[in-house]
Design a protein around this motif. Structure first.
Motif, PDB file in Angstrom:
ATOM      1  N   ARG A 176       0.860  -1.186   0.000  1.00 34.74           N
ATOM      2  CA  ARG A 176       0.000   0.000   0.000  1.00 34.74           C
ATOM      3  C   ARG A 176       0.895   1.234   0.000  1.00 34.74           C
ATOM      4  O   ARG A 176       1.744   1.397   0.881  1.00 34.74           O
ATOM      5  CB  ARG A 176      -0.894  -0.021   1.242  1.00 34.74           C
ATOM      6  N   PHE A 177       0.747   2.076  -1.014  1.00 36.27           N
ATOM      7  CA  PHE A 177       1.536   3.295  -1.157  1.00 36.27           C
ATOM      8  C   PHE A 177       0.678   4.523  -0.921  1.00 36.27           C
ATOM      9  O   PHE A 177      -0.542   4.483  -1.084  1.00 36.27           O
ATOM     10  CB  PHE A 177       2.146   3.383  -2.564  1.00 36.27           C
ATOM     11  N   ILE A 178       1.343   5.597  -0.561  1.00 40.23           N
ATOM     12  CA  ILE A 178       0.691   6.883  -0.391  1.00 40.23           C
ATOM     13  C   ILE A 178       1.420   7.909  -1.255  1.00 40.23           C
ATOM     14  O   ILE A 178       2.640   7.830  -1.435  1.00 40.23           O
ATOM     15  CB  ILE A 178       0.697   7.314   1.094  1.00 40.23           C
ATOM     16  N   GLY A 179       0.658   8.837  -1.798  1.00 39.48           N
ATOM     17  CA  GLY A 179       1.224   9.934  -2.568  1.00 39.48           C
ATOM     18  C   GLY A 179       0.362  11.164  -2.401  1.00 39.48           C
ATOM     19  O   GLY A 179      -0.816  11.064  -2.048  1.00 39.48           O
ATOM     20  N   TYR A 180       0.934  12.314  -2.647  1.00 41.23           N
ATOM     21  CA  TYR A 180       0.185  13.563  -2.490  1.00 41.23           C
ATOM     22  C   TYR A 180       0.748  14.609  -3.422  1.00 41.23           C
ATOM     23  O   TYR A 180       1.864  14.501  -3.926  1.00 41.23           O
ATOM     24  CB  TYR A 180       0.239  14.067  -1.038  1.00 41.23           C
ATOM     25  N   TRP A 181      -0.051  15.629  -3.665  1.00 43.07           N
ATOM     26  CA  TRP A 181       0.352  16.752  -4.498  1.00 43.07           C
ATOM     27  C   TRP A 181      -0.391  17.971  -3.987  1.00 43.07           C
ATOM     28  O   TRP A 181      -1.615  17.932  -3.834  1.00 43.07           O
ATOM     29  CB  TRP A 181      -0.034  16.485  -5.950  1.00 43.07           C
ATOM     30  N   PHE A 182       0.355  19.021  -3.705  1.00 42.55           N
ATOM     31  CA  PHE A 182      -0.238  20.268  -3.212  1.00 42.55           C
ATOM     32  C   PHE A 182       0.148  21.404  -4.143  1.00 42.55           C
ATOM     33  O   PHE A 182       1.263  21.435  -4.670  1.00 42.55           O
ATOM     34  CB  PHE A 182       0.271  20.600  -1.799  1.00 42.55           C
ATOM     35  N   GLY A 183      -0.761  22.354  -4.310  1.00 43.02           N
ATOM     36  CA  GLY A 183      -0.447  23.550  -5.078  1.00 43.02           C
ATOM     37  C   GLY A 183       0.677  24.324  -4.395  1.00 43.02           C
ATOM     38  O   GLY A 183       0.772  24.347  -3.167  1.00 43.02           O
ATOM     39  N   ARG A 184       1.524  24.946  -5.191  1.00 39.83           N
ATOM     40  CA  ARG A 184       2.702  25.622  -4.660  1.00 39.83           C
ATOM     41  C   ARG A 184       2.348  26.684  -3.617  1.00 39.83           C
ATOM     42  O   ARG A 184       3.100  26.900  -2.673  1.00 39.83           O
ATOM     43  CB  ARG A 184       3.510  26.257  -5.778  1.00 39.83           C
ATOM     44  N   GLN A 185       1.228  27.357  -3.772  1.00 39.21           N
ATOM     45  CA  GLN A 185       0.869  28.403  -2.815  1.00 39.21           C
ATOM     46  C   GLN A 185       0.609  27.855  -1.417  1.00 39.21           C
ATOM     47  O   GLN A 185       0.541  28.614  -0.457  1.00 39.21           O
ATOM     48  CB  GLN A 185      -0.335  29.222  -3.310  1.00 39.21           C
ATOM     49  N   TYR A 186       0.532  26.527  -1.283  1.00 38.68           N
ATOM     50  CA  TYR A 186       0.305  25.907   0.026  1.00 38.68           C
ATOM     51  C   TYR A 186       1.565  25.291   0.620  1.00 38.68           C
ATOM     52  O   TYR A 186       1.536  24.775   1.723  1.00 38.68           O
ATOM     53  CB  TYR A 186      -0.803  24.855  -0.090  1.00 38.68           C
ATOM     54  N   TRP A 187       2.670  25.328  -0.099  1.00 39.68           N
ATOM     55  CA  TRP A 187       3.919  24.760   0.402  1.00 39.68           C
ATOM     56  C   TRP A 187       4.430  25.592   1.580  1.00 39.68           C
ATOM     57  O   TRP A 187       4.330  26.823   1.586  1.00 39.68           O
ATOM     58  CB  TRP A 187       4.986  24.753  -0.672  1.00 39.68           C
ATOM     59  N   GLY A 188       4.987  24.925   2.559  1.00 37.49           N
ATOM     60  CA  GLY A 188       5.624  25.610   3.682  1.00 37.49           C
ATOM     61  C   GLY A 188       4.665  26.299   4.624  1.00 37.49           C
ATOM     62  O   GLY A 188       5.085  27.131   5.427  1.00 37.49           O
ATOM     63  N   ARG A 189       3.388  25.941   4.568  1.00 31.85           N
ATOM     64  CA  ARG A 189       2.385  26.607   5.398  1.00 31.85           C
ATOM     65  C   ARG A 189       1.695  25.633   6.350  1.00 31.85           C
ATOM     66  O   ARG A 189       0.674  25.972   6.934  1.00 31.85           O
ATOM     67  CB  ARG A 189       1.352  27.285   4.504  1.00 31.85           C
ATOM     68  N   GLY A 190       2.210  24.420   6.465  1.00 36.06           N
ATOM     69  CA  GLY A 190       1.619  23.445   7.373  1.00 36.06           C
ATOM     70  C   GLY A 190       0.486  22.628   6.785  1.00 36.06           C
ATOM     71  O   GLY A 190      -0.095  21.784   7.473  1.00 36.06           O
ATOM     72  N   VAL A 191       0.162  22.849   5.523  1.00 35.58           N
ATOM     73  CA  VAL A 191      -0.952  22.141   4.892  1.00 35.58           C
ATOM     74  C   VAL A 191      -0.646  20.651   4.758  1.00 35.58           C
ATOM     75  O   VAL A 191      -1.488  19.801   5.053  1.00 35.58           O
ATOM     76  CB  VAL A 191      -1.297  22.767   3.523  1.00 35.58           C
ATOM     77  N   GLY A 192       0.562  20.322   4.311  1.00 34.41           N
ATOM     78  CA  GLY A 192       0.939  18.918   4.184  1.00 34.41           C
ATOM     79  C   GLY A 192       0.913  18.215   5.530  1.00 34.41           C
ATOM     80  O   GLY A 192       0.388  17.107   5.655  1.00 34.41           O
ATOM     81  N   THR A 193       1.458  18.850   6.546  1.00 32.74           N
ATOM     82  CA  THR A 193       1.492  18.245   7.880  1.00 32.74           C
ATOM     83  C   THR A 193       0.086  17.977   8.388  1.00 32.74           C
ATOM     84  O   THR A 193      -0.229  16.872   8.843  1.00 32.74           O
ATOM     85  CB  THR A 193       2.257  19.158   8.860  1.00 32.74           C
ATOM     86  N   ARG A 194      -0.770  18.965   8.318  1.00 29.66           N
ATOM     87  CA  ARG A 194      -2.139  18.796   8.822  1.00 29.66           C
ATOM     88  C   ARG A 194      -2.932  17.786   8.015  1.00 29.66           C
ATOM     89  O   ARG A 194      -3.613  16.926   8.570  1.00 29.66           O
ATOM     90  CB  ARG A 194      -2.857  20.136   8.837  1.00 29.66           C
ATOM     91  N   SER A 195      -2.875  17.903   6.689  1.00 29.13           N
ATOM     92  CA  SER A 195      -3.699  17.022   5.862  1.00 29.13           C
ATOM     93  C   SER A 195      -3.206  15.583   5.898  1.00 29.13           C
ATOM     94  O   SER A 195      -4.024  14.653   5.917  1.00 29.13           O
ATOM     95  CB  SER A 195      -3.776  17.541   4.424  1.00 29.13           C
ATOM     96  N   LEU A 196      -1.900  15.371   5.941  1.00 27.95           N
ATOM     97  CA  LEU A 196      -1.395  14.005   6.034  1.00 27.95           C
ATOM     98  C   LEU A 196      -1.790  13.379   7.373  1.00 27.95           C
ATOM     99  O   LEU A 196      -2.154  12.206   7.433  1.00 27.95           O
ATOM    100  CB  LEU A 196       0.117  13.958   5.838  1.00 27.95           C
ATOM    101  N   GLY A 197      -1.755  14.157   8.438  1.00 29.56           N
ATOM    102  CA  GLY A 197      -2.218  13.652   9.735  1.00 29.56           C
ATOM    103  C   GLY A 197      -3.673  13.214   9.682  1.00 29.56           C
ATOM    104  O   GLY A 197      -4.039  12.151  10.200  1.00 29.56           O
ATOM    105  N   LEU A 198      -4.522  14.015   9.049  1.00 25.04           N
ATOM    106  CA  LEU A 198      -5.932  13.649   8.899  1.00 25.04           C
ATOM    107  C   LEU A 198      -6.087  12.394   8.042  1.00 25.04           C
ATOM    108  O   LEU A 198      -6.870  11.497   8.360  1.00 25.04           O
ATOM    109  CB  LEU A 198      -6.709  14.811   8.268  1.00 25.04           C
ATOM    110  N   PHE A 199      -5.333  12.338   6.957  1.00 29.80           N
ATOM    111  CA  PHE A 199      -5.421  11.203   6.039  1.00 29.80           C
ATOM    112  C   PHE A 199      -5.002   9.903   6.725  1.00 29.80           C
ATOM    113  O   PHE A 199      -5.641   8.864   6.542  1.00 29.80           O
ATOM    114  CB  PHE A 199      -4.539  11.465   4.811  1.00 29.80           C
ATOM    115  N   LEU A 200      -3.939   9.958   7.520  1.00 22.64           N
ATOM    116  CA  LEU A 200      -3.448   8.743   8.183  1.00 22.64           C
ATOM    117  C   LEU A 200      -4.423   8.218   9.229  1.00 22.64           C
ATOM    118  O   LEU A 200      -4.334   7.056   9.624  1.00 22.64           O
ATOM    119  CB  LEU A 200      -2.063   8.985   8.787  1.00 22.64           C
ATOM    120  N   ARG A 201      -5.350   9.033   9.659  1.00 22.80           N
ATOM    121  CA  ARG A 201      -6.419   8.550  10.544  1.00 22.80           C
ATOM    122  C   ARG A 201      -7.442   7.733   9.765  1.00 22.80           C
ATOM    123  O   ARG A 201      -8.048   6.819  10.311  1.00 22.80           O
ATOM    124  CB  ARG A 201      -7.104   9.716  11.245  1.00 22.80           C
ATOM    125  N   LEU A 202      -7.638   8.076   8.489  1.00 25.89           N
ATOM    126  CA  LEU A 202      -8.564   7.325   7.633  1.00 25.89           C
ATOM    127  C   LEU A 202      -7.911   6.078   7.050  1.00 25.89           C
ATOM    128  O   LEU A 202      -8.539   5.029   6.961  1.00 25.89           O
ATOM    129  CB  LEU A 202      -9.047   8.192   6.468  1.00 25.89           C
TER     130      LEU A 202
END
Length: 178
Positions: free
Chosen positions: A99-125
């Protein structure tokens, strides 16, 4: 972090048809392509891939990431044959599925904690463990993001011309609240 760049509301939800246009535009960003080492696709190829391989895969967990109500990116978990990931598809067996995971975020969201928060939510699902990721080694922000959530080095894979680190998240390593 100044108030004007602070993220107030990061959520994940099922992907909507309207998200696909945002995802398409995001994957055209040359810097994102360079960091991911994943080539951009033309519109028809991109939309067909998402319709058949991503949304059409009933075993995949596919989520849109939203920030303050706007589509910011996507996170996906899917089953893959290990042999496919290392370029030996002709040697694949059922036991080699991971089982693999991958993600892609728009550049305007880089370095703003979006990846950290959303990956945490995703790993709960996404409860499958072990869970694998293979970010491009030169994308240190992506590697660090995964490590913050408990992913640990487990070797390398060579899905194309370059080696990628293989990271794995075991149940005891998970840190979804970070």
């Amino acid at each position: 972090m100044s108030e004007d760049v602070r993220i107030r509301d990061v959520r994940i939800r099922d992907v909507r048809d309207t998200d696909l246009e945002v995802f398409y535009e995001q994957q055209l960003d040359p810097e994102a392509v360079r960091r991911a080492r994943f080539p951009a696709r033309d519109r028809e190829t991109f939309m067909t891939h998402w319709a058949t391989k991503v949304l059409g895969d009933r075993t995949a967990l596919v989520q849109a990431v939203t920030v303050d109500g706007e589509t910011a990116g996507s996170i996906v978990a899917w089953w893959a044959d290990h042999a496919d990931r290392v370029g030996q598809a002709d040697q694949a067996e059922e036991k080699d599925r991971q089982r693999f995971i991958g993600y892609w975020f728009g550049r305007q969201y880089w370095g703003r904690g979006v990846g950290t928060r959303s990956l945490g939510l995703f790993l709960r699902l996404e409860e499958t463990r072990p869970l694998y990721a293979d970010p491009f080694v030169g994308n240190t922000a992506s590697v660090r993001l995964l490590e913050r959530h408990g992913f640990r080095p487990s070797g390398t894979v060579r899905p194309g011309e370059e080696d990628f680190p293989l990271l794995v998240l075991h149940g005891e390593d998970a840190q979804p609240g970070r």
